[in-house]
Design a protein around this motif. Structure first.
Motif, mmCIF file in Angstrom:
data_model
loop_
_atom_site.group_PDB
_atom_site.id
_atom_site.type_symbol
_atom_site.label_atom_id
_atom_site.label_comp_id
_atom_site.label_asym_id
_atom_site.label_seq_id
_atom_site.Cartn_x
_atom_site.Cartn_y
_atom_site.Cartn_z
ATOM 1 N N GLN A 1 -8.394 -9.893 7.532
ATOM 2 C CA GLN A 1 -9.076 -8.910 6.689
ATOM 3 C C GLN A 1 -10.231 -9.575 5.931
ATOM 4 O OE1 GLN A 1 -6.359 -6.267 4.640
ATOM 5 N NE2 GLN A 1 -7.974 -5.308 3.457
ATOM 6 N N ARG B 1 -7.748 2.882 7.918
ATOM 7 C CA ARG B 1 -7.586 1.492 7.472
ATOM 8 C C ARG B 1 -6.143 1.277 6.971
ATOM 9 N NH1 ARG B 1 -12.694 1.162 5.126
ATOM 10 N NH2 ARG B 1 -11.978 1.417 3.002
ATOM 11 N N ALA B 2 -5.650 2.254 6.197
ATOM 12 C CA ALA B 2 -4.269 2.147 5.691
ATOM 13 C C ALA B 2 -3.267 2.158 6.853
ATOM 14 C CB ALA B 2 -3.980 3.288 4.722
ATOM 15 N N GLN B 3 -3.557 2.969 7.876
ATOM 16 C CA GLN B 3 -2.660 3.014 9.031
ATOM 17 C C GLN B 3 -2.663 1.679 9.779
ATOM 18 O OE1 GLN B 3 -0.908 5.554 7.981
ATOM 19 N NE2 GLN B 3 -0.511 6.042 10.114
ATOM 20 N N ARG C 1 -3.272 -1.264 8.543
ATOM 21 C CA ARG C 1 -2.523 -2.246 7.742
ATOM 22 C C ARG C 1 -1.020 -1.992 7.831
ATOM 23 N NH1 ARG C 1 -6.954 -1.867 3.613
ATOM 24 N NH2 ARG C 1 -5.738 -0.141 2.787
ATOM 25 N N PHE C 2 -0.640 -0.712 7.876
ATOM 26 C CA PHE C 2 0.779 -0.379 7.997
ATOM 27 C C PHE C 2 1.360 -0.966 9.286
ATOM 28 C CE2 PHE C 2 4.076 2.307 9.860
ATOM 29 C CZ PHE C 2 5.013 2.323 8.856
ATOM 30 N N TRP C 3 0.671 -0.763 10.409
ATOM 31 C CA TRP C 3 1.193 -1.259 11.692
ATOM 32 C C TRP C 3 1.117 -2.785 11.786
ATOM 33 C CZ3 TRP C 3 4.588 1.465 13.995
ATOM 34 C CH2 TRP C 3 4.546 2.857 13.942
ATOM 35 N N HIS D 1 1.657 -4.775 9.304
ATOM 36 C CA HIS D 1 2.846 -5.158 8.542
ATOM 37 C C HIS D 1 4.104 -4.963 9.399
ATOM 38 C CE1 HIS D 1 6.054 -4.371 5.524
ATOM 39 N NE2 HIS D 1 5.417 -5.277 4.811
ATOM 40 N N PHE D 2 4.144 -3.872 10.156
ATOM 41 C CA PHE D 2 5.272 -3.589 11.060
ATOM 42 C C PHE D 2 5.405 -4.702 12.108
ATOM 43 C CE2 PHE D 2 6.698 -1.793 15.113
ATOM 44 C CZ PHE D 2 7.913 -1.228 14.760
ATOM 45 N N THR E 1 9.333 5.530 10.361
ATOM 46 C CA THR E 1 9.548 4.129 10.749
ATOM 47 C C THR E 1 10.560 3.442 9.838
ATOM 48 O OG1 THR E 1 7.245 4.128 11.435
ATOM 49 C CG2 THR E 1 8.329 1.994 11.365
ATOM 50 N N TYR E 2 10.445 3.648 8.534
ATOM 51 C CA TYR E 2 11.341 2.956 7.604
ATOM 52 C C TYR E 2 12.245 3.910 6.806
ATOM 53 C CZ TYR E 2 8.193 -1.028 8.409
ATOM 54 O OH TYR E 2 7.444 -2.020 8.979
ATOM 55 N N ILE F 1 0.922 7.974 3.569
ATOM 56 C CA ILE F 1 0.621 6.535 3.519
ATOM 57 C C ILE F 1 1.886 5.854 2.993
ATOM 58 C CG2 ILE F 1 -0.931 4.732 2.619
ATOM 59 C CD1 ILE F 1 -2.124 8.145 2.048
ATOM 60 N N CYS F 2 2.321 4.802 3.686
ATOM 61 C CA CYS F 2 3.573 4.114 3.348
ATOM 62 C C CYS F 2 3.315 2.672 2.924
ATOM 63 C CB CYS F 2 4.508 4.121 4.555
ATOM 64 S SG CYS F 2 4.852 5.769 5.179
ATOM 65 N N GLU F 3 4.309 2.080 2.306
ATOM 66 C CA GLU F 3 4.295 0.688 1.835
ATOM 67 C C GLU F 3 3.418 0.578 0.580
ATOM 68 O OE1 GLU F 3 5.957 -2.064 3.492
ATOM 69 O OE2 GLU F 3 6.892 -0.381 4.477
ATOM 70 N N ASN G 1 0.061 -1.266 0.382
ATOM 71 C CA ASN G 1 -0.899 -0.539 1.189
ATOM 72 C C ASN G 1 -1.359 0.735 0.472
ATOM 73 O OD1 ASN G 1 -2.309 -0.133 3.618
ATOM 74 N ND2 ASN G 1 -0.621 1.027 4.542
ATOM 75 N N TYR H 1 -5.048 1.765 -0.699
ATOM 76 C CA TYR H 1 -5.623 3.039 -0.229
ATOM 77 C C TYR H 1 -6.183 3.851 -1.399
ATOM 78 C CZ TYR H 1 -5.928 7.799 1.566
ATOM 79 O OH TYR H 1 -6.378 9.050 1.893
ATOM 80 N N GLU I 1 -9.382 2.494 -2.484
ATOM 81 C CA GLU I 1 -10.474 2.658 -1.521
ATOM 82 C C GLU I 1 -10.958 4.104 -1.433
ATOM 83 O OE1 GLU I 1 -9.464 -1.106 1.438
ATOM 84 O OE2 GLU I 1 -8.979 0.919 2.090
ATOM 85 N N ARG J 1 -4.519 -10.116 -2.775
ATOM 86 C CA ARG J 1 -3.580 -9.679 -1.730
ATOM 87 C C ARG J 1 -2.534 -10.752 -1.454
ATOM 88 N NH1 ARG J 1 -8.261 -7.061 1.112
ATOM 89 N NH2 ARG J 1 -8.565 -9.104 2.044
#
Lengths: 222, 222
Positions: free
Chosen positions: A74, A94-96, A98-100, A102-103, B52-53, B66-68, B71, B75, B78, B98
């Protein structure tokens, strides 16, 4: 950023976390100096630059260390404000991404370790089942796109890209064929590996295979 | 973003992860609807929005989940391109923020769980030692600044802010006085709690204390 910027990457050849930083730097066309660690010993530079974790990769940009590969990629994208842009423009996308990312680090990576560190066939089967569930979600996220980033390589391609040669190793270790079960991910892997920025940044599969068997023998499970 | 934006937060009152999202929304002055979970049962909405979680917090912005929490806070910053800005402008400072946010979730949080879930005094002592080491690093990062963000609240203040009332609970559970050992962090906590955006977003210490004892009794360790 100027032409005189100094980039040093503290790295270890087999690491998927190191690989993704190499891919990001290659995609941005950044020339850097690579300092290879000699594990299990840790260099003084590594301990100084990442005193909190003592882990690679560490990117040193003009003397400033940046740690944690998701964070480093990043950073590279933010500080190198020129194409190819890795993170999407849209804040939600962008948030999505970062989510994946992290996954991948929390779910896929831990399952992948189990596919190599198993002692019994039951353990291997359970690890493979976990891996398959995670890869299914990632393939769904890819959908019909050429790359996770769309028509062009993006953040998530770089992050998962670090696993490209590792996929063949997980497969060799077990009985399931990761790539055949996931045709879209298979095509994505091939597409990535055709890019010089990926193929030149990834470890050699034969050397990786040898490393995994050496670790398994050292741990007395082979 | 328009005035007609719809914000829904799926939340649970005691969560430090939920609290930080509440703080970020309050700092940005965003009006939102809060949907409280009734754990251990999970709502259909939670399972649909975070398949997912299945974990809180989930922020739903105009229908998009938006999760986590790390993140989500990023978001919010931003997508709400107005002051107060949480992430620093400088890419290197942003990467550092971060990095420490990740440290809080991976190191401080796991140590904090141990200070409450201990069964023996040895376990408690070990957990406290770990906690003290992590807090020392965080206090060093704060340095002489009023906030981690400098003169104003920033990303890391929001992220660690979710722990503010929890600090008093960790202290109640053990024998060490977190806040007295770290005078700069103590002053930082007081400064945060004086802000309505923090104090109104954080759980009540008495209710938290009761919750922790109830969980310990349920797990047969009290």
């Amino acid at each position: 950023m100027s032409g005189r910027d100094e980039w040093i990457l503290i790295d270890f050849w087999s690491s998927m976390f190191g690989s993704r930083v190499r891919i990001a730097l290659a995609e941005k066309g950044i020339v850097y100096e690579r300092r290879e660690e000699d594990f299990p010993k840790k260099s003084q530079l590594l301990l100084e630059m990442n005193p909190t974790y003592g882990k690679i990769p560490v990117l040193i940009h003009n003397g400033n260390p940046i740690c944690e590969s998701l964070n480093i990629v990043q950073y590279i994208d933010e500080v190198c404000c020129f194409a190819p842009f890795l993170l999407p423009c849209d804040p939600y996308e962008r948030a999505q991404a970062r989510f994946w990312a992290h996954f991948i680090d929390h779910k896929l990576h831990s399952a992948s370790i189990k596919t190599m560190a198993y002692e019994t066939m039951e353990e291997l089967k359970a690890a493979e089942k976990e891996m398959v569930e995670h890869l299914k979600l990632l393939q769904d996220e890819l959908g019909e796109k050429a790359y996770f980033g769309g028509e062009e390589v993006g953040y998530l391609d770089v992050i998962l890209g670090g696993f490209c040669t590792w996929f063949t190793i997980y497969q060799d270790m077990g009985s399931f064929s990761i790539l055949d079960e996931f045709p879209k991910l298979k095509a994505w892997t091939r597409r990535c590996m055709e890019r010089q920025t990926f193929s030149a940044s990834l470890p050699d599969p034969d050397q990786l295979r040898e490393l995994v068997h050496r670790i398994r023998r050292r741990n007395g499970i082979e």
